[in-house]
Design a protein around this motif. Sequence first.
Motif, PDB file in Angstrom:
ATOM      1  N   THR A  28       0.897  -1.142   0.026  1.00  0.00           N
ATOM      2  CA  THR A  28      -0.005  -0.018   0.006  1.00  0.00           C
ATOM      3  C   THR A  28       0.866   1.176  -0.025  1.00  0.00           C
ATOM      4  O   THR A  28       1.914   1.336   0.782  1.00  0.00           O
ATOM      5  CB  THR A  28      -0.961  -0.036   1.241  1.00  0.00           C
ATOM      6  N   LEU A  29       0.701   2.288  -0.971  1.00  0.00           N
ATOM      7  CA  LEU A  29       1.505   3.290  -1.214  1.00  0.00           C
ATOM      8  C   LEU A  29       0.604   4.470  -0.897  1.00  0.00           C
ATOM      9  O   LEU A  29      -0.329   4.772  -1.630  1.00  0.00           O
ATOM     10  CB  LEU A  29       2.238   3.537  -2.368  1.00  0.00           C
ATOM     11  N   TYR A  30       0.832   5.533   0.139  1.00  0.00           N
ATOM     12  CA  TYR A  30       0.234   6.908   0.371  1.00  0.00           C
ATOM     13  C   TYR A  30       1.082   7.463  -0.476  1.00  0.00           C
ATOM     14  O   TYR A  30       2.346   7.629  -0.199  1.00  0.00           O
ATOM     15  CB  TYR A  30       0.008   7.126   1.723  1.00  0.00           C
ATOM     16  N   TYR A  31       0.638   8.442  -1.368  1.00  0.00           N
ATOM     17  CA  TYR A  31       1.180   9.479  -2.126  1.00  0.00           C
ATOM     18  C   TYR A  31       0.797  10.989  -1.836  1.00  0.00           C
ATOM     19  O   TYR A  31      -0.409  11.349  -1.893  1.00  0.00           O
ATOM     20  CB  TYR A  31       1.111   9.144  -3.479  1.00  0.00           C
ATOM     21  N   ARG A  32       1.948  11.590  -1.631  1.00  0.00           N
ATOM     22  CA  ARG A  32       1.802  13.132  -1.382  1.00  0.00           C
ATOM     23  C   ARG A  32       2.733  13.933  -2.051  1.00  0.00           C
ATOM     24  O   ARG A  32       4.042  13.763  -1.793  1.00  0.00           O
ATOM     25  CB  ARG A  32       1.780  13.366   0.158  1.00  0.00           C
ATOM     26  N   GLU A  42       5.814   0.007 -13.881  1.00  0.00           N
ATOM     27  CA  GLU A  42       7.025  -1.114 -13.940  1.00  0.00           C
ATOM     28  C   GLU A  42       6.637  -2.218 -12.845  1.00  0.00           C
ATOM     29  O   GLU A  42       7.219  -3.128 -13.177  1.00  0.00           O
ATOM     30  CB  GLU A  42       8.256  -0.174 -13.707  1.00  0.00           C
ATOM     31  N   GLN A  43       5.838  -1.983 -11.983  1.00  0.00           N
ATOM     32  CA  GLN A  43       5.743  -2.722 -10.984  1.00  0.00           C
ATOM     33  C   GLN A  43       5.069  -4.322 -11.332  1.00  0.00           C
ATOM     34  O   GLN A  43       5.362  -5.364 -10.742  1.00  0.00           O
ATOM     35  CB  GLN A  43       5.069  -2.148  -9.701  1.00  0.00           C
ATOM     36  N   GLY A  44       4.323  -4.096 -12.223  1.00  0.00           N
ATOM     37  CA  GLY A  44       3.433  -5.276 -12.603  1.00  0.00           C
ATOM     38  C   GLY A  44       4.537  -6.474 -13.055  1.00  0.00           C
ATOM     39  O   GLY A  44       4.243  -7.571 -12.685  1.00  0.00           O
ATOM     40  N   ALA A  45       5.385  -6.129 -13.812  1.00  0.00           N
ATOM     41  CA  ALA A  45       6.303  -6.850 -14.418  1.00  0.00           C
ATOM     42  C   ALA A  45       7.312  -7.479 -13.307  1.00  0.00           C
ATOM     43  O   ALA A  45       8.004  -8.659 -13.470  1.00  0.00           O
ATOM     44  CB  ALA A  45       7.265  -6.107 -15.669  1.00  0.00           C
ATOM     45  N   LEU A  46       7.521  -6.719 -12.121  1.00  0.00           N
ATOM     46  CA  LEU A  46       8.107  -7.228 -11.027  1.00  0.00           C
ATOM     47  C   LEU A  46       7.595  -8.243 -10.041  1.00  0.00           C
ATOM     48  O   LEU A  46       8.104  -8.407  -9.004  1.00  0.00           O
ATOM     49  CB  LEU A  46       8.812  -6.071 -10.365  1.00  0.00           C
ATOM     50  N   GLY A  47       6.194  -8.206 -10.419  1.00  0.00           N
ATOM     51  CA  GLY A  47       5.254  -9.257  -9.391  1.00  0.00           C
ATOM     52  C   GLY A  47       4.700  -8.597  -8.443  1.00  0.00           C
ATOM     53  O   GLY A  47       3.911  -9.308  -7.333  1.00  0.00           O
ATOM     54  N   HIS A  48       4.652  -7.296  -8.317  1.00  0.00           N
ATOM     55  CA  HIS A  48       3.972  -6.471  -7.334  1.00  0.00           C
ATOM     56  C   HIS A  48       2.647  -6.076  -7.354  1.00  0.00           C
ATOM     57  O   HIS A  48       2.084  -5.931  -8.502  1.00  0.00           O
ATOM     58  CB  HIS A  48       4.833  -5.320  -7.007  1.00  0.00           C
ATOM     59  N   ARG A  49       1.751  -6.176  -6.227  1.00  0.00           N
ATOM     60  CA  ARG A  49       0.374  -5.754  -6.366  1.00  0.00           C
ATOM     61  C   ARG A  49       0.222  -4.762  -5.578  1.00  0.00           C
ATOM     62  O   ARG A  49       0.629  -4.471  -4.516  1.00  0.00           O
ATOM     63  CB  ARG A  49      -0.428  -6.947  -5.943  1.00  0.00           C
ATOM     64  N   LEU A  50      -0.453  -3.681  -6.054  1.00  0.00           N
ATOM     65  CA  LEU A  50      -0.395  -2.324  -5.195  1.00  0.00           C
ATOM     66  C   LEU A  50      -1.740  -1.604  -5.179  1.00  0.00           C
ATOM     67  O   LEU A  50      -2.603  -1.902  -5.733  1.00  0.00           O
ATOM     68  CB  LEU A  50       0.279  -1.145  -6.127  1.00  0.00           C
ATOM     69  N   SER A  51      -1.722  -0.924  -3.801  1.00  0.00           N
ATOM     70  CA  SER A  51      -3.039  -0.214  -3.382  1.00  0.00           C
ATOM     71  C   SER A  51      -2.298   1.189  -3.311  1.00  0.00           C
ATOM     72  O   SER A  51      -1.486   1.383  -2.654  1.00  0.00           O
ATOM     73  CB  SER A  51      -3.697  -0.681  -2.512  1.00  0.00           C
ATOM     74  N   ILE A  52      -3.149   2.178  -4.112  1.00  0.00           N
ATOM     75  CA  ILE A  52      -2.431   3.574  -4.040  1.00  0.00           C
ATOM     76  C   ILE A  52      -3.516   4.561  -3.511  1.00  0.00           C
ATOM     77  O   ILE A  52      -4.692   4.595  -3.886  1.00  0.00           O
ATOM     78  CB  ILE A  52      -2.043   3.828  -5.220  1.00  0.00           C
TER      79      ILE A  52
END
Length: 284
Positions: A4-8, A49-59
Amino acid sequence: MRATLYYRGSLTSCNYACPYCPFSKNVDSRETLDKDRVQLERFADWVREQGALGHRLSIFFNPYGEALIHSWYRRTMVEFSHMAHVEKVAVQTNLSAKLDWAKELNPATAALWATYHPGETKEQAFISQAMKLYELGISYSVGTVGLRQAFPAIRSLRSQLPKDVYLWINAYKDRPHYYTDAEKAELAVIDPYFQWNLQDYSSLGRACRAGEDVFYVQGDGRVKHCYQDRRVIGHLYRDGLEGLSAKRPCRMKECGCYIGYIHMEEQPFREIYGRGLLERVPHR
């Protein structure tokens, strides 16, 4: 990794003038707005780019200001909502921006945390915006700060919003013992989870997912442990998720912010909110 990434970013401007907000009616320069846009574009490149690295993200976007009045946030939300490796993209917003663009969102992944500010917009205008989201099938919550002068607006919102739209109340904690027992009981009827926000949580030395799989990203790529424990733990574009991830007990005495205490491991919030954790929609 599932993260999970909080972006500011650098945005600090808002089109509202709420008295409890330090960024109300702040006007960013063109230079600052351009900087914020470039920062978001770099973050978007990293996310792609993160999909190809196998990551699953919530933003989750929660800038110091109103994001959706700016086209680059709207475009990015739409794009992220259609990425296969992005499980959730959400934003904190006052719902003042036109919502025509929201038709392009993927309702399976996009969500909004909508805050109503009495005195800054007409109630019916806000309700109309909320109903547009409802008709589009986009997950969202509605809430406001629980000041006494806002009680009539809170009651009115609850009577007009669909019953399955969660209405949260941010407890006003700047003054100790602000609420009477009767007021707390009334607010708890409207918001069944008001009691959870009414308290601060003892956090010093306790386990939290912040810094392990929850990251608070600044526009320049620096990553903080969280927004209260502001130590910098690394750099997103240099270290990547694997380089950033480590168990880091909290250094703060207490945690009283929703986007912080929901990630404390001993607390029940992931079970309460489920997939609606970021946008503050309880699991039903």
